[in-house]
Design a protein around this motif. Structure first.
Motif, PDB file in Angstrom:
ATOM      1  N   ARG A 142       0.832  -1.130  -0.021  1.00 60.89           N
ATOM      2  CA  ARG A 142      -0.138   0.094  -0.048  1.00 60.89           C
ATOM      3  C   ARG A 142       1.024   1.173   0.114  1.00 60.89           C
ATOM      4  O   ARG A 142       1.833   1.299   0.829  1.00 60.89           O
ATOM      5  N   LEU A 143       0.893   1.943  -1.100  1.00 57.35           N
ATOM      6  CA  LEU A 143       1.609   3.345  -0.947  1.00 57.35           C
ATOM      7  C   LEU A 143       0.990   4.086  -0.574  1.00 57.35           C
ATOM      8  O   LEU A 143       0.364   5.255  -1.069  1.00 57.35           O
ATOM      9  N   SER A 144       1.265   4.393   0.871  1.00 50.61           N
ATOM     10  CA  SER A 144       0.468   5.416   1.756  1.00 50.61           C
ATOM     11  C   SER A 144       1.386   6.876   1.604  1.00 50.61           C
ATOM     12  O   SER A 144       0.575   7.789   1.948  1.00 50.61           O
ATOM     13  N   ARG A 145       2.364   6.764   1.242  1.00 51.46           N
ATOM     14  CA  ARG A 145       3.253   7.959   1.142  1.00 51.46           C
ATOM     15  C   ARG A 145       4.390   7.854  -0.063  1.00 51.46           C
ATOM     16  O   ARG A 145       4.610   6.692  -0.367  1.00 51.46           O
ATOM     17  N   ALA A 146       4.847   8.795  -0.473  1.00 49.68           N
ATOM     18  CA  ALA A 146       5.876   8.768  -1.556  1.00 49.68           C
ATOM     19  C   ALA A 146       7.167   8.126  -0.768  1.00 49.68           C
ATOM     20  O   ALA A 146       7.508   8.638   0.259  1.00 49.68           O
ATOM     21  N   LEU A 147       8.228   7.711  -1.767  1.00 49.09           N
ATOM     22  CA  LEU A 147       9.179   7.219  -1.074  1.00 49.09           C
ATOM     23  C   LEU A 147      10.233   8.376  -0.848  1.00 49.09           C
ATOM     24  O   LEU A 147      10.780   8.465   0.232  1.00 49.09           O
ATOM     25  N   GLY A 148      10.246   9.154  -1.870  1.00 48.58           N
ATOM     26  CA  GLY A 148      10.991  10.588  -1.730  1.00 48.58           C
ATOM     27  C   GLY A 148      12.244  10.335  -1.621  1.00 48.58           C
ATOM     28  O   GLY A 148      13.114  11.164  -1.142  1.00 48.58           O
ATOM     29  N   GLY A 149      13.137   9.380  -2.292  1.00 48.64           N
ATOM     30  CA  GLY A 149      14.466   9.422  -2.284  1.00 48.64           C
ATOM     31  C   GLY A 149      15.202   7.974  -2.724  1.00 48.64           C
ATOM     32  O   GLY A 149      14.320   7.170  -3.305  1.00 48.64           O
ATOM     33  N   THR A 150      16.182   7.845  -2.648  1.00 44.15           N
ATOM     34  CA  THR A 150      16.881   6.635  -3.189  1.00 44.15           C
ATOM     35  C   THR A 150      17.074   5.339  -2.147  1.00 44.15           C
ATOM     36  O   THR A 150      17.441   5.503  -0.852  1.00 44.15           O
ATOM     37  N   ILE A 151      16.375   4.277  -2.296  1.00 41.80           N
ATOM     38  CA  ILE A 151      16.370   3.251  -1.416  1.00 41.80           C
ATOM     39  C   ILE A 151      17.720   2.672  -1.261  1.00 41.80           C
ATOM     40  O   ILE A 151      18.364   2.005  -1.921  1.00 41.80           O
ATOM     41  N   ARG A 152      18.114   2.636   0.082  1.00 41.41           N
ATOM     42  CA  ARG A 152      19.481   2.015   0.468  1.00 41.41           C
ATOM     43  C   ARG A 152      19.372   0.475   0.919  1.00 41.41           C
ATOM     44  O   ARG A 152      20.085  -0.243   0.811  1.00 41.41           O
ATOM     45  N   ASN A 153      18.245   0.243   1.746  1.00 44.52           N
ATOM     46  CA  ASN A 153      17.977  -1.171   1.965  1.00 44.52           C
ATOM     47  C   ASN A 153      16.502  -1.349   2.489  1.00 44.52           C
ATOM     48  O   ASN A 153      15.657  -0.333   2.357  1.00 44.52           O
ATOM     49  N   ALA A 154      16.019  -2.303   2.616  1.00 40.37           N
ATOM     50  CA  ALA A 154      14.693  -2.623   3.113  1.00 40.37           C
ATOM     51  C   ALA A 154      14.634  -3.971   4.102  1.00 40.37           C
ATOM     52  O   ALA A 154      15.469  -5.014   4.141  1.00 40.37           O
ATOM     53  N   THR A 155      13.448  -4.005   4.781  1.00 41.55           N
ATOM     54  CA  THR A 155      13.314  -4.969   5.842  1.00 41.55           C
ATOM     55  C   THR A 155      11.864  -5.423   5.632  1.00 41.55           C
ATOM     56  O   THR A 155      10.921  -4.477   5.808  1.00 41.55           O
ATOM     57  N   VAL A 156      11.498  -6.832   5.505  1.00 45.66           N
ATOM     58  CA  VAL A 156      10.133  -7.356   5.833  1.00 45.66           C
ATOM     59  C   VAL A 156      10.055  -7.598   7.180  1.00 45.66           C
ATOM     60  O   VAL A 156      10.802  -8.446   7.781  1.00 45.66           O
ATOM     61  N   SER A 157       8.826  -7.379   7.887  1.00 39.88           N
ATOM     62  CA  SER A 157       8.902  -7.794   9.379  1.00 39.88           C
ATOM     63  C   SER A 157       7.191  -7.810   9.268  1.00 39.88           C
ATOM     64  O   SER A 157       6.505  -7.660   8.448  1.00 39.88           O
ATOM     65  N   ARG A 158       6.813  -8.528  10.572  1.00 45.01           N
ATOM     66  CA  ARG A 158       5.619  -8.985  10.804  1.00 45.01           C
ATOM     67  C   ARG A 158       5.040  -8.582  12.094  1.00 45.01           C
ATOM     68  O   ARG A 158       6.158  -8.749  13.138  1.00 45.01           O
ATOM     69  N   ASP A 159       4.133  -7.958  12.520  1.00 46.90           N
ATOM     70  CA  ASP A 159       3.426  -7.854  13.982  1.00 46.90           C
ATOM     71  C   ASP A 159       2.186  -8.239  13.761  1.00 46.90           C
ATOM     72  O   ASP A 159       1.821  -9.063  12.949  1.00 46.90           O
ATOM     73  N   GLY A 160       1.371  -7.843  15.082  1.00 41.64           N
ATOM     74  CA  GLY A 160      -0.149  -8.548  15.028  1.00 41.64           C
ATOM     75  C   GLY A 160      -1.015  -7.813  14.091  1.00 41.64           C
ATOM     76  O   GLY A 160      -2.095  -8.904  13.691  1.00 41.64           O
ATOM     77  N   THR A 161      -0.761  -7.006  13.274  1.00 43.23           N
ATOM     78  CA  THR A 161      -1.548  -6.740  12.295  1.00 43.23           C
ATOM     79  C   THR A 161      -1.352  -7.107  10.687  1.00 43.23           C
ATOM     80  O   THR A 161      -2.012  -6.799  10.041  1.00 43.23           O
ATOM     81  N   GLY A 162      -0.285  -7.728  10.860  1.00 42.35           N
ATOM     82  CA  GLY A 162       0.453  -8.249   9.333  1.00 42.35           C
ATOM     83  C   GLY A 162       1.863  -8.137   9.118  1.00 42.35           C
ATOM     84  O   GLY A 162       2.528  -7.731   9.879  1.00 42.35           O
ATOM     85  N   LEU A 163       1.759  -8.126   7.712  1.00 39.65           N
ATOM     86  CA  LEU A 163       3.333  -7.826   7.112  1.00 39.65           C
ATOM     87  C   LEU A 163       3.429  -6.481   6.742  1.00 39.65           C
ATOM     88  O   LEU A 163       2.513  -5.987   6.318  1.00 39.65           O
ATOM     89  N   HIS A 164       4.625  -5.985   6.952  1.00 37.90           N
ATOM     90  CA  HIS A 164       4.864  -4.845   6.555  1.00 37.90           C
ATOM     91  C   HIS A 164       6.334  -4.664   6.124  1.00 37.90           C
ATOM     92  O   HIS A 164       7.108  -5.683   6.184  1.00 37.90           O
ATOM     93  N   ILE A 165       6.732  -3.639   5.114  1.00 35.80           N
ATOM     94  CA  ILE A 165       8.151  -3.534   4.662  1.00 35.80           C
ATOM     95  C   ILE A 165       8.572  -2.237   4.927  1.00 35.80           C
ATOM     96  O   ILE A 165       7.679  -1.265   4.861  1.00 35.80           O
ATOM     97  N   SER A 166       9.680  -1.868   5.430  1.00 33.89           N
ATOM     98  CA  SER A 166      10.332  -0.751   5.565  1.00 33.89           C
ATOM     99  C   SER A 166      11.480  -0.507   4.554  1.00 33.89           C
ATOM    100  O   SER A 166      12.288  -1.448   4.454  1.00 33.89           O
ATOM    101  N   PHE A 167      11.850   0.600   4.080  1.00 33.93           N
ATOM    102  CA  PHE A 167      12.635   1.116   3.374  1.00 33.93           C
ATOM    103  C   PHE A 167      13.673   2.185   3.953  1.00 33.93           C
ATOM    104  O   PHE A 167      13.009   3.046   4.587  1.00 33.93           O
ATOM    105  N   GLY A 168      14.728   1.847   3.901  1.00 35.89           N
ATOM    106  CA  GLY A 168      15.744   3.073   4.371  1.00 35.89           C
ATOM    107  C   GLY A 168      16.085   4.051   3.252  1.00 35.89           C
ATOM    108  O   GLY A 168      16.585   3.520   2.151  1.00 35.89           O
ATOM    109  N   VAL A 169      15.712   5.151   3.237  1.00 36.74           N
ATOM    110  CA  VAL A 169      15.641   6.012   1.993  1.00 36.74           C
ATOM    111  C   VAL A 169      16.760   7.206   2.129  1.00 36.74           C
ATOM    112  O   VAL A 169      16.579   7.782   3.358  1.00 36.74           O
ATOM    113  N   ALA A 170      17.402   7.472   1.293  1.00 36.85           N
ATOM    114  CA  ALA A 170      18.274   8.618   1.234  1.00 36.85           C
ATOM    115  C   ALA A 170      17.868   9.953   0.821  1.00 36.85           C
ATOM    116  O   ALA A 170      17.462   9.994  -0.345  1.00 36.85           O
TER     117      ALA A 170
END
Length: 444
Positions: A142-170
């Motif tokens: 779900r693209l809830s906001r723009a990335l706004g930069g260059t992707i340095r890394n990413a992490t897929v994680s899970r919590d009680g609400t489901g799966l998420h992906i986090s991007f480290g952005v420069a």
């Protein structure tokens, strides 16, 4: 210095993709535990400090011999070892509060790290996008906001609400110049979540759970206790599917509570950093402040349940997280974070002409401060925020970063506010302010 930031999105994989991600999450956890145990063993037996560069070569050999290890993308395994290196460096750094790296249990938060060059992102429409993960293909998020930069890394994680992906952005954004706005002092509390010295009303955090959600959480926790007892007595300690559903329900409510708390915290800290030239806060030792009153068997504590409830209320307001966010947001928006000594802020008169320290001015730790010397009357939390702002203006944030249980700093004298009225009128900075020390230092 250019700023890097994080972007977190809700991930929507297919059933097969979700099963693969769950398998990779367990592999990353096992790799972390094995690498950590190998480092500890070599140091205990031979005094050798093993780092990730040597373990990466051993990982290549392991991938050729074990299919379950080869199933994990090579970049993910290398990132796990790099994260373990970072955990060791944080532990060795005396200015970082991190402890020694620990093993990850099966119920630990799942995390699969990816390198930035191994992934690709494409936008589908205004609300949806896809990320291409190695060996998995395109996964919608779900693209809830723009990335706004260059992707340095990413992490897929899970919590009680489901799966998420986090991007480290420069983002490439430079910190703003000093904004020149008037400063403030903020008192973080329990009855009043935050009271700003320049405001007349406190900022209250909405309840993180509704009454119905609290009742359901209590019901699920009791149900979990009964099911755990049954599993130990009759099932050899193995979890049943019903117990796992109960635990998933608890995790969902806890994640919802954490999300609401984080939402209020981000809105509060962003507003403080954007609209003030400096933000003065108390230099709290949260770990000591929320220590248990249980005591020992020989010397049991008193009012243990009351202190436990107070600790939960303090931690629910997340004073440590607020300070962490203010630390980088103030630099980003042209403001300054100034921690000041926390002693006697609630017992010091906020009247510029008085400034007397007397515990009798706040009998019983009530919500009203009434100075017994000059008759000044104010809300206790607002009076404390005014004192915090005065200390930030006067000292520029000199704090005592000692690890001793009793501070050696002097108690503020009654005559220390002779020049305070002029400073309050001008709202100027004193000359020669040194940057405040914002981190605790621990001897390893």
């Amino acid at each position: 210095m250019k700023a890097d930031t994080g972007r977190r999105y809700r991930l929507y994989p297919t059933a097969d993709q979700e099963e693969t991600l769950a398998r990779w999450g367990h592999t990353c956890r096992a790799l972390w535990n094995v690498a950590l145990e190998q480092r500890r063993y070599l140091y205990r037996q031979r005094g050798i400090t093993l780092m990730g560069s040597a373990q990466c070569r051993q990982l290549t050999v392991a991938r050729a011999e074990m299919d379950w290890m080869a199933d994990l993308p090579a970049g993910c395994g290398q990132r796990v070892l790099a994260n373990l290196d970072a955990a060791y460096l944080n532990f060795w750094n005396p200015g970082h509060p991190a402890g020694f790296p620990v093993r990850k249990r099966r119920g630990h938060r799942m995390g699969i790290p990816f390198k930035g060059q191994d992934i690709a992102v494409r936008k589908l429409n205004r609300r949806w996008a896809e990320v291409k993960l190695p060996k998995l293909g395109w996964v919608r998020f779900r693209l809830s906001r723009a990335l706004g930069g260059t992707i340095r890394n990413a992490t897929v994680s899970r919590d009680g609400t489901g799966l998420h992906i986090s991007f480290g952005v420069a983002t490439g954004r430079e910190p703003d110049a000093p904004n020149g706005k008037p400063g403030c002092g903020v008192d973080f509390g329990v009855a009043a979540s935050a009271f700003v010295s320049s405001e007349t009303a406190p900022r209250l955090m909405p309840p993180t759970l509704t009454r119905a959600e609290r009742a359901r959480l209590k019901h699920l926790e009791r149900k979990k206790a009964r099911q755990l007892t049954h599993a130990r007595k009759h099932n050899g300690g193995r979890y049943s599917n019903r117990l796992r559903r109960t635990m998933a329900g608890i995790a969902k409510l806890k994640a919802r509570q954490a999300n609401r708390r984080a939402d209020f915290t981000h809105k509060l800290t962003t507003d403080l950093a954007q609209n003030h030239g400096f933000v003065g806060i108390e230099d709290l030792r949260v770990k000591n402040l929320t220590a248990s009153a249980k005591g020992t068997t020989a010397a049991p504590g008193r009012n243990v349940s009351v202190k436990a409830g107070l600790n939960r209320s303090i931690l629910d307001n997340a004073p440590g997280e607020r300070r962490r966010q203010l630390d980088y947001k103030c630099r980003l928006y042209g403001s300054r974070l100034i921690p000041v000594p926390a002693f006697h802020t609630s017992q010091t008169c906020g009247n510029p002409a008085c400034g007397t320290v007397d515990p009798a001015s706040r009998p019983g730790c009530g919500r009203v401060f009434r100075c017994v010397h000059c008759g000044w009357e104010d809300d206790a939390d607002h009076n404390a925020s005014v004192e915090i702002e005065a200390r930030a203006r006067r000292t520029g944030g000199s704090v005592t970063n000692s690890t001793r249980s009793a501070t050696t700093a002097r108690v503020p004298a009654r005559t220390r506010r002779r020049t305070r009225e002029a400073r309050l009128a001008t709202h100027g900075w004193p000359e020669g302010i040194a940057p405040p020390g914002c981190e605790n230092r621990h001897d390893r």
